[in-house]
Design a protein around this motif. Sequence first.
Motif: not given
Length: 192
Positions: A29, A31-33, A36
Amino acid sequence: MELETFYVNRDINNRSRPPTQSHSNDEGKDRKQRGSRCLVLMTVCLGLICVLLLVFITLYITITAERDLLKSTVEEFNHTINSLQDKNTDLMTEKDQLKNNLNSLSLKKLELETRVNDLTAEKSQLQGSVDSLNQKKLELETELRKLSTQENDRFFISCEQKSWSECRQFCRDRGANLIIINTIEKQVSLCE
């Protein structure tokens, strides 16, 4: 970079614990945040760059248009200035010609005034001469009238015998005329 450092620090702190499933989910999460966030940051940066490029292009076009307008205005002003300078030169030349004409006419006027004064003086002199001659004429007419009335007193009687032509020439040489006797009374008065 701080996020990476934070992650590294966190990772170092958590080494003593074995990784768990929830921990790897959290990491995914994160890494995704982060990804993004990077994407949003890059999008915002690209958007800002586009806005700045648009502003610069607009400014460039505006400045170029204003420069061209100023250039054409300056050219018009230069043309107007050149035209006005030409007109000024023409007017100065015309002014000089008019000044010369005025000076010439002033000299002519003075000459004519002098001529008028001379002619007026000459006229006065001639008028004086005419008056004098008229006076003399009157005197001579008066004298002639006196002489006409005394006509009988001025005869020359010659005893010489001459022809009529010779007698006439004799009288003319002396400024006289032969007398014409056309009445008996005149003949009687001459013979007395």
